[in-house]
Design a protein around this motif. Structure first.
Motif, mmCIF file in Angstrom:
data_model
loop_
_atom_site.group_PDB
_atom_site.id
_atom_site.type_symbol
_atom_site.label_atom_id
_atom_site.label_comp_id
_atom_site.label_asym_id
_atom_site.label_seq_id
_atom_site.Cartn_x
_atom_site.Cartn_y
_atom_site.Cartn_z
ATOM 1 N N GLY A 65 -4.680 -4.318 15.388
ATOM 2 C CA GLY A 65 -5.921 -3.530 15.722
ATOM 3 C C GLY A 65 -7.087 -3.502 14.933
ATOM 4 O O GLY A 65 -8.084 -3.070 15.091
ATOM 5 N N GLY A 66 -6.662 -4.350 13.864
ATOM 6 C CA GLY A 66 -8.182 -4.509 12.906
ATOM 7 C C GLY A 66 -8.190 -6.011 12.233
ATOM 8 O O GLY A 66 -7.722 -6.821 12.791
ATOM 9 N N ARG A 67 -8.558 -5.885 10.905
ATOM 10 C CA ARG A 67 -8.324 -6.999 10.216
ATOM 11 C C ARG A 67 -7.330 -7.023 9.052
ATOM 12 O O ARG A 67 -6.959 -5.887 8.443
ATOM 13 N N LEU A 68 -6.804 -8.244 8.889
ATOM 14 C CA LEU A 68 -5.605 -8.341 7.871
ATOM 15 C C LEU A 68 -6.079 -8.012 6.495
ATOM 16 O O LEU A 68 -5.430 -7.297 5.697
ATOM 17 N N GLY A 69 -7.213 -7.927 6.243
ATOM 18 C CA GLY A 69 -7.920 -7.582 4.624
ATOM 19 C C GLY A 69 -8.284 -6.133 4.717
ATOM 20 O O GLY A 69 -8.795 -5.707 3.797
ATOM 21 N N ASP A 70 -8.311 -5.418 5.775
ATOM 22 C CA ASP A 70 -8.678 -4.153 5.813
ATOM 23 C C ASP A 70 -7.902 -3.192 4.800
ATOM 24 O O ASP A 70 -6.678 -3.252 4.681
ATOM 25 N N GLY A 71 -8.590 -2.383 3.784
ATOM 26 C CA GLY A 71 -8.010 -1.609 2.896
ATOM 27 C C GLY A 71 -7.540 -2.351 2.019
ATOM 28 O O GLY A 71 -6.987 -1.689 0.799
ATOM 29 N N CYS A 72 -7.779 -3.712 1.420
ATOM 30 C CA CYS A 72 -7.517 -4.443 0.550
ATOM 31 C C CYS A 72 -8.570 -4.867 -0.330
ATOM 32 O O CYS A 72 -10.002 -4.479 0.029
ATOM 33 N N LEU A 90 0.733 -1.203 -0.094
ATOM 34 C CA LEU A 90 -0.151 -0.019 0.155
ATOM 35 C C LEU A 90 1.013 1.299 -0.099
ATOM 36 O O LEU A 90 0.509 2.091 -0.640
ATOM 37 N N ALA A 91 1.902 1.285 0.834
ATOM 38 C CA ALA A 91 2.915 2.409 0.917
ATOM 39 C C ALA A 91 3.532 2.818 -0.501
ATOM 40 O O ALA A 91 3.872 3.860 -0.758
ATOM 41 N N LEU A 92 3.621 1.631 -1.321
ATOM 42 C CA LEU A 92 4.281 1.946 -2.619
ATOM 43 C C LEU A 92 3.307 2.203 -3.818
ATOM 44 O O LEU A 92 3.936 2.193 -4.845
ATOM 45 N N GLY A 93 1.944 2.354 -3.327
ATOM 46 C CA GLY A 93 1.203 2.602 -4.462
ATOM 47 C C GLY A 93 0.396 1.488 -4.977
ATOM 48 O O GLY A 93 -0.274 1.849 -5.960
ATOM 49 N N TYR A 94 0.457 0.184 -4.567
ATOM 50 C CA TYR A 94 -0.168 -0.674 -5.156
ATOM 51 C C TYR A 94 -1.523 -0.888 -4.606
ATOM 52 O O TYR A 94 -1.737 -0.501 -3.351
ATOM 53 N N THR A 95 -2.624 -1.736 -5.270
ATOM 54 C CA THR A 95 -3.808 -2.214 -4.632
ATOM 55 C C THR A 95 -3.204 -3.450 -4.032
ATOM 56 O O THR A 95 -2.366 -4.244 -4.943
ATOM 57 N N VAL A 96 -3.832 -4.318 -3.034
ATOM 58 C CA VAL A 96 -3.271 -5.174 -2.277
ATOM 59 C C VAL A 96 -4.449 -6.305 -2.084
ATOM 60 O O VAL A 96 -5.540 -5.933 -1.891
ATOM 61 N N TRP A 97 -4.181 -7.385 -2.527
ATOM 62 C CA TRP A 97 -4.995 -8.634 -2.592
ATOM 63 C C TRP A 97 -4.494 -9.459 -1.226
ATOM 64 O O TRP A 97 -3.202 -9.865 -1.194
ATOM 65 N N ILE A 98 -5.364 -9.920 -0.206
ATOM 66 C CA ILE A 98 -4.950 -10.922 0.872
ATOM 67 C C ILE A 98 -5.527 -12.116 0.652
ATOM 68 O O ILE A 98 -6.830 -12.036 0.331
#
Length: 424
Positions: A289-296, A270-278
């Motif tokens: 503090g959240g879920r691994l898939g948050d923001g993905c 995410l920091a490098l500007g990619y969209t991420v899939w978990i």
């Protein structure tokens, strides 16, 4: 009326953190490995049909998948023993005898393509009539991964557990004995369905734990003193499990967890500007503090979703996609302590979709001390295509040391490339 001792034992077994139900049957990696093992069986069949299988177990495609099965934690430990070539006995006779080898291939092919128990059993009877030396019910461990609701796994401990629970006298080494035990296991499974599963790995794991002496089998008669003695023995096992769990919780965690590494890769991507899939089965895991898939992403590009390999690709631990989500730019399989084989197969599946620019961004992420294992797997003949894909090894230590700097100053995939190794 006295409580059913089998039911009491099953209830204890299901909650025991060190029993096979909690430690293997509910293990996420167990399900992730099914497709890769099935694909490996298909490769064995193809090589036998084409006359390319050869006459050696070591280095063969069969060794690759059997080794992967043997890594499926305790229940399949030693699964490869039955397939090892024993030169003094000339068994199993599928390496020196081409007709037997082809018959073995036909069995696997038939069982791969069929969908009923009758078809599988008919194929077993056909190969049994050939009386191939050394090729017995251990093959059922391959069939289990093809049809987990129809064929139970098989090993010495499972047979011992079955005999202890039922009073039967099943012998090792004969298909007829295995098939008779299978019927008894199905009946037992129906009786205690609420505590077991349609997947026969559950009852296989239960019998394994009995046969390996983790739990004492309950008495099979109305001998009350014997039943009370058995209950005391079971209580000892329960106390030992509780003490071990407490000690484990108090001990200092020395290894990085699989989820933690996925979280690092998520945040870096995410920091490098990619969209991420978990991986689809890991998204809900608790992390930071959240879920691994948050923001993905919750859905992959349509070309991948519509491909025959979609189910396998969804299980890749972490994918980095372009900002417009049109293509996969990098893929990461975290091999914390599990079979490296399955991760490589999922990488191959991704490459074959044609929706990936990641041919130089395929990474096996593993502890620093697993480099030798990664290299050994990549050198297997079954993975000859991997050298074309340039799969790289990314050690935990390098990722831990450099991830924050890469997030701040990195330039796309180049920084990750610099801290990883091309092993072949």
């Amino acid at each position: 009326m006295s409580p059913d001792p089998i039911r009491l034992l099953l209830e204890k077994w299901r909650t025991d953190p060190f029993g096979s139900y909690q430690s293997w049957f509910l293990w996420d990696e167990r399900l992730k490995n099914f497709r890769s093992i099935r694909r490996g069986i298909g490769q064995v069949v193809s090589e036998i049909e084409a006359g390319r299988f050869g006459n050696l177990y070591r280095g063969s495609s069969l060794e690759t998948i059997v080794h992967s099965i043997a890594e499926q934690r305790q229940i399949f430990k030693g699964a490869d023993h039955a397939f090892l070539w024993k030169p003094k006995l000339r068994i199993p006779d599928i390496y020196e005898h081409p007709d037997n080898q082809r018959a073995f291939g036909r069995l696997l092919d038939t069982c791969s393509c069929c969908d009923t128990a009758d078809q599988i059993i008919d194929a077993i009877h056909k190969i049994d009539r050939l009386a191939i030396k050394g090729l017995g019910p251990a093959v059922a461990n391959l069939l289990y991964f093809l049809h987990p609701t129809l064929m139970p796994p098989f090993n010495t401990a499972i047979v011992k557990g079955y005999n202890a629970i039922t009073g039967a006298n099943v012998k090792l080494g004969k298909w007829t004995e295995y098939l008779a035990m299978r019927l008894g296991m199905l009946q037992f499974n129906d009786t205690y369905r609420d505590l077991l599963s349609n997947d026969l790995g559950a009852i296989g794991g239960f019998l394994f734990d009995i046969g390996s002496n983790r739990y004492p089998a309950p008495p099979r008669d109305n001998d009350e003193p014997a039943r009370l003695a058995w209950a005391r023995d079971l209580a000892v096992v329960r106390a030992e499990s509780a003490a071990a769990l407490k000690a484990q919780a108090l001990s200092k965690e020395t290894d990085r967890t699989h989820t933690e590494i996925q979280g690092w890769l998520r945040d870096l991507g995410l920091a490098l500007g990619y969209t991420v899939w978990i991986a689809s089965n890991d998204r809900s895991r608790t992390y930071d503090g959240g879920r691994l898939g948050d923001g993905c992403l919750t859905r992959l590009p349509d070309l991948i979703e519509q491909s025959s390999a979609a189910d396998a690709i969804r299980l890749i631990d972490v994918l980095w996609l372009s900002a417009d989500r049109s293509a996969v730019m990098a893929a990461f399989e975290v091999e914390h302590s599990t079979s490296i084989y399955s991760g490589i197969v999922r990488m191959l599946d991704l490459a074959l979709t044609g929706n990936s620019h990641a041919n130089e961004g395929l990474y096996l992420v593993a502890p620093d001390d697993r480099e030798g294992e990664v290299l050994a797997q990549l050198r297997r003949p079954a993975f000859s295509r991997v050298s074309d894909l340039k799969v790289r090894y990314l050690p935990y230590g390098e990722l831990a040391q450099n991830r924050e700097a890469l997030a701040r100053f990195g330039n796309g995939i180049k920084g990750v490339h610099a801290i990883s190794k091309l092993l072949i």
